[in-house]
Scaffold this motif. Structure first.
Motif, PDB file in Angstrom:
ATOM      1  N   LEU A   9     -38.916  30.187  21.861  1.00  0.00           N
ATOM      2  CA  LEU A   9     -40.023  29.449  21.251  1.00  0.00           C
ATOM      3  C   LEU A   9     -40.788  28.581  22.239  1.00  0.00           C
ATOM      4  CD1 LEU A   9     -38.617  28.367  17.763  1.00  0.00           C
ATOM      5  CD2 LEU A   9     -40.258  30.164  18.303  1.00  0.00           C
ATOM      6  N   THR A  10     -40.150  28.223  23.320  1.00  0.00           N
ATOM      7  CA  THR A  10     -40.832  27.368  24.298  1.00  0.00           C
ATOM      8  C   THR A  10     -42.095  28.032  24.851  1.00  0.00           C
ATOM      9  OG1 THR A  10     -40.484  26.022  26.280  1.00  0.00           O
ATOM     10  CG2 THR A  10     -39.503  28.224  26.280  1.00  0.00           C
ATOM     11  N   TYR A  11     -42.142  29.394  24.755  1.00  0.00           N
ATOM     12  CA  TYR A  11     -43.291  30.124  25.294  1.00  0.00           C
ATOM     13  C   TYR A  11     -44.341  30.450  24.241  1.00  0.00           C
ATOM     14  CZ  TYR A  11     -40.018  30.639  29.137  1.00  0.00           C
ATOM     15  OH  TYR A  11     -39.129  30.379  30.148  1.00  0.00           O
ATOM     16  N   LEU A  12     -44.114  30.033  22.986  1.00  0.00           N
ATOM     17  CA  LEU A  12     -45.117  30.277  21.951  1.00  0.00           C
ATOM     18  C   LEU A  12     -46.201  29.204  22.044  1.00  0.00           C
ATOM     19  CD1 LEU A  12     -45.750  32.127  19.488  1.00  0.00           C
ATOM     20  CD2 LEU A  12     -44.737  30.345  18.059  1.00  0.00           C
ATOM     21  N   LYS A  13     -47.448  29.631  21.967  1.00  0.00           N
ATOM     22  CA  LYS A  13     -48.575  28.710  22.097  1.00  0.00           C
ATOM     23  C   LYS A  13     -48.450  27.564  21.092  1.00  0.00           C
ATOM     24  CE  LYS A  13     -53.619  28.508  21.894  1.00  0.00           C
ATOM     25  NZ  LYS A  13     -54.867  29.256  21.601  1.00  0.00           N
ATOM     26  N   ALA A  20     -39.720  22.826  21.472  1.00  0.00           N
ATOM     27  CA  ALA A  20     -38.721  23.891  21.317  1.00  0.00           C
ATOM     28  C   ALA A  20     -37.314  23.307  21.278  1.00  0.00           C
ATOM     29  CB  ALA A  20     -38.848  24.904  22.454  1.00  0.00           C
ATOM     30  N   GLU A  21     -37.060  22.335  22.145  1.00  0.00           N
ATOM     31  CA  GLU A  21     -35.744  21.694  22.174  1.00  0.00           C
ATOM     32  C   GLU A  21     -35.461  20.974  20.852  1.00  0.00           C
ATOM     33  OE1 GLU A  21     -33.144  18.558  24.921  1.00  0.00           O
ATOM     34  OE2 GLU A  21     -35.292  18.856  25.304  1.00  0.00           O
ATOM     35  N   LEU A  22     -36.478  20.321  20.304  1.00  0.00           N
ATOM     36  CA  LEU A  22     -36.317  19.605  19.038  1.00  0.00           C
ATOM     37  C   LEU A  22     -36.067  20.585  17.884  1.00  0.00           C
ATOM     38  CD1 LEU A  22     -36.342  16.663  18.133  1.00  0.00           C
ATOM     39  CD2 LEU A  22     -38.782  16.900  17.610  1.00  0.00           C
ATOM     40  N   LEU A  23     -36.780  21.693  17.854  1.00  0.00           N
ATOM     41  CA  LEU A  23     -36.583  22.703  16.806  1.00  0.00           C
ATOM     42  C   LEU A  23     -35.182  23.302  16.878  1.00  0.00           C
ATOM     43  CD1 LEU A  23     -40.029  24.548  16.928  1.00  0.00           C
ATOM     44  CD2 LEU A  23     -39.127  23.216  15.012  1.00  0.00           C
ATOM     45  N   ASP A  24     -34.681  23.473  18.093  1.00  0.00           N
ATOM     46  CA  ASP A  24     -33.329  23.996  18.275  1.00  0.00           C
ATOM     47  C   ASP A  24     -32.302  22.980  17.773  1.00  0.00           C
ATOM     48  OD1 ASP A  24     -31.056  25.331  19.026  1.00  0.00           O
ATOM     49  OD2 ASP A  24     -31.390  25.173  21.176  1.00  0.00           O
ATOM     50  N   GLN A  25     -32.472  21.717  18.175  1.00  0.00           N
ATOM     51  CA  GLN A  25     -31.520  20.667  17.781  1.00  0.00           C
ATOM     52  C   GLN A  25     -31.496  20.442  16.274  1.00  0.00           C
ATOM     53  OE1 GLN A  25     -32.810  17.237  19.967  1.00  0.00           O
ATOM     54  NE2 GLN A  25     -31.812  17.848  21.881  1.00  0.00           N
ATOM     55  N   TYR A  33     -37.682  35.288  16.405  1.00  0.00           N
ATOM     56  CA  TYR A  33     -36.973  35.830  15.236  1.00  0.00           C
ATOM     57  C   TYR A  33     -36.554  34.688  14.305  1.00  0.00           C
ATOM     58  CZ  TYR A  33     -33.353  38.156  12.466  1.00  0.00           C
ATOM     59  OH  TYR A  33     -32.604  38.635  11.428  1.00  0.00           O
ATOM     60  N   ASP A  34     -35.993  33.618  14.884  1.00  0.00           N
ATOM     61  CA  ASP A  34     -35.560  32.474  14.075  1.00  0.00           C
ATOM     62  C   ASP A  34     -36.734  31.846  13.342  1.00  0.00           C
ATOM     63  OD1 ASP A  34     -33.002  32.843  15.119  1.00  0.00           O
ATOM     64  OD2 ASP A  34     -33.345  31.449  16.772  1.00  0.00           O
ATOM     65  N   LEU A  35     -37.861  31.705  14.031  1.00  0.00           N
ATOM     66  CA  LEU A  35     -39.033  31.075  13.438  1.00  0.00           C
ATOM     67  C   LEU A  35     -39.556  31.894  12.257  1.00  0.00           C
ATOM     68  CD1 LEU A  35     -41.190  28.800  13.592  1.00  0.00           C
ATOM     69  CD2 LEU A  35     -42.519  30.334  15.054  1.00  0.00           C
ATOM     70  N   LEU A  36     -39.689  33.203  12.447  1.00  0.00           N
ATOM     71  CA  LEU A  36     -40.220  34.049  11.378  1.00  0.00           C
ATOM     72  C   LEU A  36     -39.253  34.168  10.208  1.00  0.00           C
ATOM     73  CD1 LEU A  36     -41.908  36.917  13.438  1.00  0.00           C
ATOM     74  CD2 LEU A  36     -43.019  35.038  12.209  1.00  0.00           C
ATOM     75  N   HIS A  37     -37.960  33.879  10.444  1.00  0.00           N
ATOM     76  CA  HIS A  37     -36.973  33.906   9.365  1.00  0.00           C
ATOM     77  C   HIS A  37     -36.645  32.505   8.856  1.00  0.00           C
ATOM     78  CE1 HIS A  37     -36.561  38.017  10.805  1.00  0.00           C
ATOM     79  NE2 HIS A  37     -35.959  38.297   9.669  1.00  0.00           N
ATOM     80  N   LEU A 152     -37.743  20.481   6.475  1.00  0.00           N
ATOM     81  CA  LEU A 152     -37.872  19.707   7.711  1.00  0.00           C
ATOM     82  C   LEU A 152     -36.869  18.560   7.691  1.00  0.00           C
ATOM     83  CD1 LEU A 152     -41.761  19.397   7.751  1.00  0.00           C
ATOM     84  CD2 LEU A 152     -40.423  20.798   9.315  1.00  0.00           C
ATOM     85  N   THR A 153     -36.496  18.093   8.860  1.00  0.00           N
ATOM     86  CA  THR A 153     -35.648  16.910   8.942  1.00  0.00           C
ATOM     87  C   THR A 153     -36.527  15.679   9.161  1.00  0.00           C
ATOM     88  OG1 THR A 153     -35.394  17.040  11.338  1.00  0.00           O
ATOM     89  CG2 THR A 153     -33.831  18.303   9.995  1.00  0.00           C
ATOM     90  N   GLU A 154     -35.948  14.522   8.949  1.00  0.00           N
ATOM     91  CA  GLU A 154     -36.688  13.276   9.146  1.00  0.00           C
ATOM     92  C   GLU A 154     -37.137  13.130  10.596  1.00  0.00           C
ATOM     93  OE1 GLU A 154     -38.630  10.159   7.647  1.00  0.00           O
ATOM     94  OE2 GLU A 154     -37.379  11.509   6.464  1.00  0.00           O
ATOM     95  N   LYS A 155     -36.277  13.560  11.507  1.00  0.00           N
ATOM     96  CA  LYS A 155     -36.614  13.452  12.935  1.00  0.00           C
ATOM     97  C   LYS A 155     -37.817  14.326  13.273  1.00  0.00           C
ATOM     98  CE  LYS A 155     -34.338  13.118  17.416  1.00  0.00           C
ATOM     99  NZ  LYS A 155     -33.056  13.200  18.141  1.00  0.00           N
ATOM    100  N   LEU A 156     -37.895  15.514  12.681  1.00  0.00           N
ATOM    101  CA  LEU A 156     -39.041  16.391  12.918  1.00  0.00           C
ATOM    102  C   LEU A 156     -40.315  15.785  12.340  1.00  0.00           C
ATOM    103  CD1 LEU A 156     -37.494  19.931  12.256  1.00  0.00           C
ATOM    104  CD2 LEU A 156     -38.418  19.089  14.425  1.00  0.00           C
ATOM    105  N   ARG A 157     -40.214  15.210  11.148  1.00  0.00           N
ATOM    106  CA  ARG A 157     -41.399  14.586  10.534  1.00  0.00           C
ATOM    107  C   ARG A 157     -41.910  13.446  11.406  1.00  0.00           C
ATOM    108  NH1 ARG A 157     -38.358  15.419   5.739  1.00  0.00           N
ATOM    109  NH2 ARG A 157     -39.309  16.999   4.398  1.00  0.00           N
TER     110      ARG A 157
END
Length: 696
Positions: A9-13, A20-25, A33-37, A152-157
């Motif tokens: 995901l780090t390479y997605l515009k 990407a690191e935050l989405l993984d954590q 694949y993870d994003l689309l699912h 979403l998590t609170e940290k992501l928001r």
């Protein structure tokens, strides 16, 4: 699909390394694949624009079209906020933001036309909207119609992520990777009327209409359940083909003499049916791995004993493993008395067994004179060796880990037949998944003479009435359980409540002896307190759910469950099963605080209308979902479904199971050209290093 799994995901515009690191954590999203699912959890309808004059308190998220007429920062420091007045010509609504105030103040212009989207709330007599989405009339087009809402998590928001941001990422992913291969061949798509995968992924995130969304959801649910069932079935088929078992061809003296002279009561039709199923397995030449489900009091132990006697008639030994010393001792008392007249040697082995007795047990196991060993985890110790172990029964099997069970499986050069028992009824759709690689037998009727338990729901205000009813039962010489929750999150508070409850019961029933037990006590003290109640030296047992399984006191006729609203249906049913084990009419009283939610009240009221454990299990699954029923599935797969639901998609579970079985019948190795993409996808989803499915 592997190309999606390789694209980080780090390479997605629009994402980059930090996002990407935050989405993984936070969500475990690493690849495209993870994003689309990462599917929407709900959908909002942005096809209509409302008028401010038509707003009412029943409205969900709505769109309004108009202009900001004022916009000011109010308050200071941590209490500062941006407050705007929005008008559409029919009225005004206050719009408030608490985060990113300065940036938003610069972004939005007074007098320019916008479309705002959010939930209207009434505050101090006027309508307001907090943190709405704001679009210009030229950019809103892509956001119209049905739009997904993402978890979403609170940290992501706090980091600026929103459902809209996710929507943008997914549009980028779909636009740049539109050529997604479909691992399912055309024959399966046509047979089950499935939407192609690229279309399904587009429609699940951007549904053009409700019917397209329904078809997309069906395709993705089917695929998820299909691979799950395929993984289970391929190992089950492999086990059945490869693993030979002991061949028990005869029914001899032990079984026939017990059946004709010692049977304590006439077997029910369900017990006879299950014994026949087990006999067929034992004579098939393959190792039996069978789950025996039966409600509390349905006679599972008698079925287990009769089938162990078949093992004895064929020159082998049997072993029964239970999760607690109390339950093992009860099995020993019951079974040893039943088989004493026919000369069967039964011994009990637990952590408390003295060395002298252990030495005798080990010697008799090796020379074959010990027929049936009953015990706890102690039976799987390396020092415990059998001459010829042919049949293993595991009671309340969910209390044991897979590797613990495997150690019994390994105690003979030819693996013994395995019968695992549970008194926790499991809905059919869940059993097909959790126990997909086991054959399942069900005892679905109770022995004659068992009286149904009367279940009552009472609130705290009626406590003294409940105590008076308990007093009447105690005067008649009956015994009573009073159970408190002990939930880990509130362990100290719960323990205090239990201790207070114990003292309160002693104060209210001073003429009767009260026993007291919880899981934090030392085993010896816990066993002593249990023994006091089992031998009627104590009249009342105040306890936590440690008495849920394994306490058999036929004289106990009342079960009071405090804070019943904190228990699940299946657990309430298990606790209720501790009473009604004798011939007397029995009662279960669910005590609850009156301030409970509608679904909790519905759950408790259901308990008062039925004693059918399977009906209760189905309802529990629908209300709470499968959750972490077993922690790990029997075949070693965690239940982690992204879109399908074992509670509401039972019809798709069955279809997916049939499809998996048909495919493996036609191509067991999945080696045909049309099936190689399925094999690759299966390996990617379930890269299992070892085959645990042969272990019950």
């Amino acid at each position: 699909m592997n190309q999606l799994r390789r694209f980080e995901l780090t390479y997605l515009k629009g994402i980059g390394p930090k996002r990407a690191e935050l989405l993984d954590q936070q969500l475990g999203l690493k690849t495209l694949y993870d994003l689309l699912h990462h599917f929407p959890i709900n959908y909002l309808d942005r096809s209509s624009i409302y008028k401010i004059k038509d707003i009412n308190g029943e409205m969900p998220m709505i769109q309004l079209k108009g202009r900001f007429v004022t916009m000011n920062v109010a308050g200071e420091g941590a209490k500062s906020r941006l407050v705007a007045l929005f008008s559409d010509g029919t009225g005004t609504i206050e719009v408030v933001w608490f985060n990113r105030i300065r940036k938003l103040r610069e972004m939005y212009q007074i007098g320019q036309e916008y479309i705002i989207f959010g939930k209207p709330e009434s505050f101090k007599g006027r309508w307001s909207m907090v943190h709405p989405e704001v679009d210009t009339t030229t950019t809103v087009g892509a956001m119209q119609g049905l739009r997904g809402v993402y978890s979403l998590t609170e940290k992501l928001r706090n980091a600026g992520f929103s459902s809209r941001v996710f929507h943008t990422f997914i549009q980028t992913a779909l636009a740049t990777h539109s050529n997604i291969p479909d691992p399912l061949p055309k024959a399966i798509l046509d047979r089950y009327k499935l939407m192609p995968l690229p279309t399904a992924l587009t429609q699940i995130h951007n549904p053009t209409d409700p019917e397209s969304l329904r078809q997309a959801r069906y395709r993705l649910k089917f695929e998820e359940l299909f691979y799950l069932q395929l993984n289970i079935q391929r190992y089950s088929a492999k086990r059945n083909k490869a693993l030979r078992g002991l061949h028990f061809a005869r029914i001899g003296r032990f079984f026939n003499q017990f059946y004709s002279e010692c049977l304590p009561f006439e077997l029910t039709g369900a017990q006879k049916r299950v014994i026949k199923e087990i006999r067929n397995d034992m004579g098939s030449g393959r190792q039996m791995n069978r789950l025996l489900q039966g409600d509390v009091g349905s006679g599972k132990t008698l079925v287990a004993l009769l089938t162990m006697l078949i093992a004895l008639d064929n020159g082998t030994q049997a072993c029964l493993m239970a999760p607690t010393e109390i339950l093992a001792a009860q099995h020993y008392d019951t079974i040893s008395k039943l088989v004493a007249p026919i000369g069967v040697n039964v011994k009990l082995l637990t952590g408390s067994t003295r060395k002298k007795e252990r030495d005798i047990i080990n010697q008799q196991l090796l020379d074959g004179s010990l027929h049936i060993l009953i015990g706890t985890h102690a039976v799987i110790e390396d020092t415990v060796q059998f001459k010829n172990l042919g049949f293993v029964v595991i009671d309340e099997q969910h209390r044991f880990g897979v590797m613990q069970r495997s150690r019994l499986w390994q105690k003979n050069s030819t693996p013994p037949h395995m019968l695992v028992m549970t008194a926790t009824p499991i809905p059919r759709t869940l059993a097909m998944t959790v126990y997909g690689d086991l054959d399942v037998s069900v005892i679905d009727e109770l022995p004659p003479g068992r009286k149904p338990i009367t279940t009552l729901l009472r609130y705290d205000a009626a406590r003294m009435d409940v105590y008076r009813a308990i007093g009447r039962q105690l005067k008649e010489g009956r015994q009573v359980y009073i159970v408190y929750p002990l939930i880990k999150e509130n362990e100290k508070l719960d323990l205090r409540a239990l201790e207070y409850g114990y003292q309160n019961i002693k104060d209210n029933f001073p003429s009767y002896r009260v026993a007291y037990v919880h899981g934090k006590m030392k085993p010896a003290e816990k066993d002593h307190q249990m023994e006091l109640f089992a031998t009627h030296q104590a009249d009342i047992m105040v306890a936590t759910t440690v008495i849920e399984v394994g306490v058999n006191v036929p004289n106990a006729t009342v079960m009071v469950i405090e804070n019943a609203e904190r228990f699940g249906l299946s657990q309430l049913h298990q606790l209720r099963g501790r009473v009604g084990r004798g011939g007397d009419r029995s009662y279960c009283v669910l005590m609850s605080k009156p301030q409970i939610s509608g679904i909790t009240r519905k759950r408790l009221e259901l308990m008062t209308t039925t004693t059918d454990g399977f009906l209760i299990a189905e309802a529990d699954l629908k209300m709470r979902g499968p959750g972490d029923l077993e922690g790990t599935m029997q075949s070693g797969i965690a239940i982690d479904l992204k879109i399908a639901s074992l509670s509401s998609d039972g019809d798709i579970v069955q279809i997916a199971r049939d499809a998996a079985e048909d495919l493996l019948d036609a191509d067991p190795a999945l080696s045909l050209p049309d099936h190689r993409s399925i094999a690759n996808e299966l390996s990617a989803l379930f890269p299992r290093p070892i085959d645990l499915s042969r272990i019950s």
